[in-house]
Design a protein around this motif. Structure first.
Motif, mmCIF file in Angstrom:
data_model
loop_
_atom_site.group_PDB
_atom_site.id
_atom_site.type_symbol
_atom_site.label_atom_id
_atom_site.label_comp_id
_atom_site.label_asym_id
_atom_site.label_seq_id
_atom_site.Cartn_x
_atom_site.Cartn_y
_atom_site.Cartn_z
ATOM 1 N N LEU A 1 53.676 47.803 -18.248
ATOM 2 C CA LEU A 1 54.552 46.672 -18.566
ATOM 3 C C LEU A 1 54.952 46.703 -20.042
ATOM 4 O O LEU A 1 56.115 46.460 -20.389
ATOM 5 C CB LEU A 1 53.852 45.353 -18.239
ATOM 6 C CG LEU A 1 54.666 44.095 -18.560
ATOM 7 C CD1 LEU A 1 55.931 44.031 -17.701
ATOM 8 C CD2 LEU A 1 53.812 42.841 -18.360
ATOM 9 N N GLU B 1 61.417 42.476 -12.106
ATOM 10 C CA GLU B 1 62.310 41.324 -11.972
ATOM 11 C C GLU B 1 61.601 40.029 -12.347
ATOM 12 O O GLU B 1 62.205 39.148 -12.974
ATOM 13 C CB GLU B 1 62.837 41.252 -10.543
ATOM 14 C CG GLU B 1 63.803 42.382 -10.186
ATOM 15 C CD GLU B 1 64.183 42.403 -8.728
ATOM 16 O OE1 GLU B 1 63.411 41.844 -7.906
ATOM 17 O OE2 GLU B 1 65.248 42.962 -8.393
ATOM 18 N N ALA B 2 60.322 39.914 -11.998
ATOM 19 C CA ALA B 2 59.558 38.703 -12.325
ATOM 20 C C ALA B 2 59.464 38.495 -13.828
ATOM 21 O O ALA B 2 59.356 37.358 -14.316
ATOM 22 C CB ALA B 2 58.159 38.777 -11.717
ATOM 23 N N HIS B 3 59.505 39.603 -14.583
ATOM 24 C CA HIS B 3 59.408 39.527 -16.045
ATOM 25 C C HIS B 3 60.774 39.609 -16.719
ATOM 26 O O HIS B 3 60.864 39.825 -17.924
ATOM 27 C CB HIS B 3 58.486 40.641 -16.552
ATOM 28 C CG HIS B 3 57.055 40.451 -16.159
ATOM 29 N ND1 HIS B 3 56.582 40.791 -14.905
ATOM 30 C CD2 HIS B 3 56.001 39.936 -16.838
ATOM 31 C CE1 HIS B 3 55.303 40.498 -14.833
ATOM 32 N NE2 HIS B 3 54.921 39.977 -15.974
ATOM 33 N N THR C 1 59.652 44.301 -7.979
ATOM 34 C CA THR C 1 59.398 42.860 -8.018
ATOM 35 C C THR C 1 58.770 42.451 -9.340
ATOM 36 O O THR C 1 59.129 41.421 -9.920
ATOM 37 C CB THR C 1 58.480 42.452 -6.849
ATOM 38 O OG1 THR C 1 59.141 42.724 -5.614
ATOM 39 C CG2 THR C 1 58.141 40.974 -6.909
ATOM 40 N N THR C 2 57.834 43.265 -9.839
ATOM 41 C CA THR C 2 57.184 42.962 -11.116
ATOM 42 C C THR C 2 58.192 42.997 -12.263
ATOM 43 O O THR C 2 58.190 42.115 -13.132
ATOM 44 C CB THR C 2 56.038 43.961 -11.391
ATOM 45 O OG1 THR C 2 55.010 43.775 -10.414
ATOM 46 C CG2 THR C 2 55.448 43.757 -12.780
ATOM 47 N N ALA D 1 53.935 35.666 -15.326
ATOM 48 C CA ALA D 1 54.895 36.537 -15.994
ATOM 49 C C ALA D 1 55.211 36.081 -17.411
ATOM 50 O O ALA D 1 55.308 36.900 -18.335
ATOM 51 C CB ALA D 1 56.175 36.624 -15.166
ATOM 52 N N ASN E 1 52.302 36.959 -19.551
ATOM 53 C CA ASN E 1 52.246 38.424 -19.666
ATOM 54 C C ASN E 1 53.244 38.927 -20.703
ATOM 55 O O ASN E 1 52.922 39.785 -21.532
ATOM 56 C CB ASN E 1 52.585 39.083 -18.321
ATOM 57 C CG ASN E 1 51.550 38.800 -17.254
ATOM 58 O OD1 ASN E 1 50.426 38.433 -17.544
ATOM 59 N ND2 ASN E 1 51.951 38.959 -16.010
ATOM 60 N N GLN F 1 56.882 46.685 -4.928
ATOM 61 C CA GLN F 1 55.999 45.927 -5.817
ATOM 62 C C GLN F 1 56.394 46.119 -7.272
ATOM 63 O O GLN F 1 56.414 45.166 -8.059
ATOM 64 C CB GLN F 1 54.547 46.369 -5.623
ATOM 65 C CG GLN F 1 53.900 45.864 -4.344
ATOM 66 C CD GLN F 1 52.469 46.365 -4.220
ATOM 67 O OE1 GLN F 1 52.166 47.535 -4.432
ATOM 68 N NE2 GLN F 1 51.567 45.466 -3.867
ATOM 69 N N ASP G 1 49.736 40.627 -12.839
ATOM 70 C CA ASP G 1 49.831 39.427 -12.013
ATOM 71 C C ASP G 1 51.193 38.777 -12.263
ATOM 72 O O ASP G 1 51.422 38.177 -13.312
ATOM 73 C CB ASP G 1 48.694 38.466 -12.373
ATOM 74 C CG ASP G 1 48.659 37.245 -11.469
ATOM 75 O OD1 ASP G 1 49.625 37.023 -10.703
ATOM 76 O OD2 ASP G 1 47.668 36.485 -11.537
ATOM 77 N N ASP G 2 52.089 38.892 -11.301
ATOM 78 C CA ASP G 2 53.443 38.382 -11.477
ATOM 79 C C ASP G 2 53.506 36.862 -11.579
ATOM 80 O O ASP G 2 54.501 36.310 -12.053
ATOM 81 C CB ASP G 2 54.331 38.841 -10.307
ATOM 82 C CG ASP G 2 54.507 40.350 -10.275
ATOM 83 O OD1 ASP G 2 54.270 40.995 -11.308
ATOM 84 O OD2 ASP G 2 54.884 40.879 -9.206
ATOM 85 N N THR G 3 52.459 36.183 -11.139
ATOM 86 C CA THR G 3 52.475 34.718 -11.186
ATOM 87 C C THR G 3 52.276 34.198 -12.612
ATOM 88 O O THR G 3 52.437 32.996 -12.859
ATOM 89 C CB THR G 3 51.397 34.117 -10.269
ATOM 90 O OG1 THR G 3 50.095 34.512 -10.741
ATOM 91 C CG2 THR G 3 51.579 34.583 -8.835
#
Length: 288
Positions: A19, A61-63, A58-59, A239, A242, A55, A235-237
């Motif tokens: 990341l 995009e979540a960030h 998705t990660t 973001a 992170n 996955q 952990d995308d929740t």
């Protein structure tokens, strides 16, 4: 025009070290008003878990890390790898190698055991490129001047594996050339391998991008975060948190209560790759 990229291996979900690299490459591209592309390393099909690619996407995009254009997938590049392999063969630079990893002294360069094997053996064989005592140099935008003899580091390195797939140095070079990448931002664990890539670039008559190698993140036991070491997935929740931590590890002091979108806008405005830590490893004291 600046064209950067992020090239994850889809052998598992992103860990925090990946990341950080994604954030650094994204910010460097956007701070230059450039494009940020996505290269999907999917050549190791037997090691690709179900849903691994989705996955990773998705990660990102979540960030808030949205890429430009359609992702490049290495499995679509196989004919191109073979084309450039034949170009190297025409220069009498290649030979077959049947050696196993156990036959090579750990941490030592390849000793040239199979040099001169020009006809493909009956047993499984990889393909290596002759390097002799060539010394390669470049100036890294983070680490500064870097110079080594390839013979001292890897020796005649692999360009094709025994499973008939392109090895990392060749695939990375061809992927970057085919998408006209001008700047590469990635982890400092690939600093020495960059010399191999520049050697290939020069022999193939391609254009060398500018390189920047950011410090890799260590676990608390000192090991580099990696999928091979089964590092914990991002952990995308969390973001927003992170992203804030990633920016701090990149030497920035981001506002604590910004949204993800505002954090990226702020970070793009304040990005200066010259201020990044120029060590090869980062120790983290954050709970990630």
């Amino acid at each position: 025009m600046y064209r950067g990229r992020f090239a994850p291996t889809i052998s598992g979900p992103l860990h925090f070290g990946s990341l950080i690299t994604a954030v650094a490459s994204y910010l460097d591209a956007k701070a230059h008003g450039g494009q940020w592309l996505l290269h999907i390393d999917d050549l190791d099909q037997p090691r690709v878990p179900p849903q691994a690619e989705s996955q990773i996407l998705t990660t990102l995009e979540a960030h808030g890390l949205y890429w430009d254009g359609k992702p490049l997938r290495q499995t679509d590049q196989i004919p191109l790898y073979q084309h450039y392999l034949e170009q190297l063969r025409a220069q009498d630079l290649l030979f077959y190698c049947t050696c196993s990893r156990s036959q090579r002294p750990f941490g030592k360069p390849y000793p040239g055991t199979c040099r001169g094997t020009l006809n493909e053996p009956k047993e499984p064989s990889a393909i290596r490129i002759l390097t002799d005592d060539v010394r390669m140099s470049f100036v890294d935008r983070v680490q500064g001047p870097f110079s080594r003899s390839i013979a001292e580091v890897d020796g005649d390195f692999l360009v094709y594996r025994k499973d008939k797939m392109a090895a990392y140095p060749l695939s990375a070079v061809i992927d970057d050339a085919s998408t006209q990448i001008t700047h590469v931002v990635r982890g400092a664990d690939l600093l020495a391998n960059t010399l191999n890539q520049i050697y290939l670039i020069e022999n193939l008559g391609l254009t060398t991008p500018e390189y920047a190698h950011v410090a890799v993140l260590n676990e608390r036991d000192g090991k580099k975060l990696s999928k091979r070491n089964q590092s914990v997935a991002v952990d995308d929740t969390h973001a927003q948190n992170n992203l804030n931590i990633a920016l701090q590890l990149l030497g920035m002091s981001p506002p604590s209560k910004y949204s993800i979108e505002d954090l990226l806008v702020w970070a793009t405005k304040h990005w200066d790759i010259r201020k990044l830590p120029n060590s090869s490893h980062l120790e983290t004291f954050f709970a990630i």
